[in-house]
Scaffold this active site. Structure first.
Site, PDB file in Angstrom:
ATOM      1  CG  ASN A  45      -0.214   0.166   2.522  1.00  0.00           C
ATOM      2  OD1 ASN A  45       1.008  -0.002   2.565  1.00  0.00           O
ATOM      3  ND2 ASN A  45      -0.932   0.483   3.583  1.00  0.00           N
ATOM      4  CG  HIS A 138      14.444  29.121  -2.910  1.00  0.00           C
ATOM      5  ND1 HIS A 138      14.935  29.161  -4.197  1.00  0.00           N
ATOM      6  CD2 HIS A 138      13.347  29.918  -2.897  1.00  0.00           C
ATOM      7  CE1 HIS A 138      14.156  29.944  -4.931  1.00  0.00           C
ATOM      8  NE2 HIS A 138      13.199  30.426  -4.167  1.00  0.00           N
ATOM      9  CG  ASP A 178      15.415  35.793  -9.466  1.00  0.00           C
ATOM     10  OD1 ASP A 178      16.203  36.050  -8.534  1.00  0.00           O
ATOM     11  OD2 ASP A 178      14.934  34.663  -9.649  1.00  0.00           O
ATOM     12  CE  LYS A 201      12.222  35.284 -11.891  1.00  0.00           C
ATOM     13  NZ  LYS A 201      12.579  33.893 -11.822  1.00  0.00           N
ATOM     14  CG  ASP A 233      11.236  22.755 -10.947  1.00  0.00           C
ATOM     15  OD1 ASP A 233      11.254  21.627 -11.495  1.00  0.00           O
ATOM     16  OD2 ASP A 233      10.354  23.070 -10.133  1.00  0.00           O
ATOM     17  CB  THR A 234      10.096  23.815 -15.705  1.00  0.00           C
ATOM     18  OG1 THR A 234      10.110  25.232 -15.494  1.00  0.00           O
ATOM     19  CG2 THR A 234       9.110  23.168 -14.741  1.00  0.00           C
TER      20      THR A 234
END
Length: 325
Positions: A45, A138, A178, A201, A233-234
């Site tokens: 499970n 971060h 940024d 940005k 990340d992306t």
């Protein structure tokens, strides 16, 4: 005489979850120890079972787990391993989190949002962590979320020295993607003796991972630009920032980031980007489909191992980075 004296010496034990075994083994090699044999599996499970196959009683235990995909599973496994060590009478437990999950949720941007980075710190504390050892958070204030010592390691010396050895420093400009990264970029400038530029940005508040416009502040024409960020990340933000630099006359763009999260469309974006090299560290495993010539992965294992040794020997972790600040 009252009481009993012990002649026992301190003992360091290194444990690892299943998220990123390559990094754990590299850290163990640097320390000259073996990872503690651990039995870990998932029930049908999805529940996680963990048992250490050596006694941890009275030992200084270091538990390494990087929060990669599937992120919630590996966080849960680390919490369960922490609980097991606490109940096994470990003398101290240091959680090594090369990539700290949920670090981007460190404040409320709008009402009714969680501060998940704080929740993570509370979970570690409740599960039994005495200390956190992590790499390039971060935001620095996350250190204050944990009620205990936090050793914050930096990839900057490794990344900056690699770039500095490759590029003509007279043509180098350090670029922050940024406003939030300007302080980190400043440290790069100090180390490499290079000027600073900023890509400003504006995000679309209603669309995740969507940036509206980019403006370059600073002179990048004919320069070799090094974009410095904490994570990719992306890949949308960093590739768009690189495009803005090329549009403003940059000769070449190199991207450095500590954490290669590399989700979803990142593989295609990196492949199709005009960026000449992406330099990452191994705080997260690099996906197999990203076996590109232009991706360079540098190891954080020596840095993490040195920090573990300093913690174990009651030395100074700060001394490892004093020349990079």
């Amino acid at each position: 005489m009252t009481g009993i004296k012990t002649t026992g010496e301190k003992k360091l034990m290194l444990f690892s979850g299943r998220a990123h075994p390559d990094l754990a083994e590299a850290v163990a090699r640097e320390l000259g120890v073996e990872l503690v044999p651990t039995k870990a599996f998932d029930f049908a499970n999805g529940e996680i079972y963990v048992r250490f196959q050596e006694s941890a009683r009275g030992a200084d235990c270091f538990l390494i787990q990087s929060h990669t995909r599937p992120i919630n599973q590996w966080i849960m496994e680390q919490l369960i391993m922490l609980d097991a060590l606490k109940r096994a009478s470990a003398r101290s437990i240091t959680v090594i989190v090369p990539f700290y999950g949920y670090a981007r949720q460190d404040k409320k941007h709008r009402g009714r949002e969680p501060i998940s980075a704080r929740l993570m710190a509370d979970l570690f504390k409740t599960a039994g962590a005495d200390r956190i050892l992590t790499v390039d958070l971060h935001t620095d204030q996350i250190q204050g979320f944990f009620d205990g010592p936090v050793d914050h390691l930096f990839a900057l010396p490794i990344l900056a020295d690699y770039v500095g050895a490759k590029v003509d420093r007279n043509k180098l400009t350090v670029v922050s993607p940024d406003a939030g990264r300007v302080r980190v970029a400043d440290r790069w400038c100090d180390r490499l003796g290079a000027p600073l530029a900023i890509v400003h940005k504006r995000r679309d508040p209603d669309v995740a991972n969507q940036v509206k416009v980019h403006e370059v502040v600073g002179d990048v024409k004919g320069r070799v630009c090094v974009l410095v960020d904490d994570m990719i990340d992306t890949g949308g933000t960093i590739c768009a920032a690189a495009d803005a630099l090329f549009a403003n006359g940059a000769e070449d763009v190199i991207v450095t980031a500590t954490h290669g999260v590399l989700s979803g469309p990142a593989a295609d974006r990196l492949k199709n980007s005009k960026v000449s090299e992406f330099i990452l560290t191994d705080t997260l495993p690099t996906p197999g489909e990203l076996n590109l010539d232009k991706i360079t992965v540098l190891s954080m294992a020596p840095t993490i191992a040195n920090a573990v040794r300093e913690v174990f020997e009651d030395g100074s972790v700060t001394s490892l980075f004093e020349d990079s600040h």
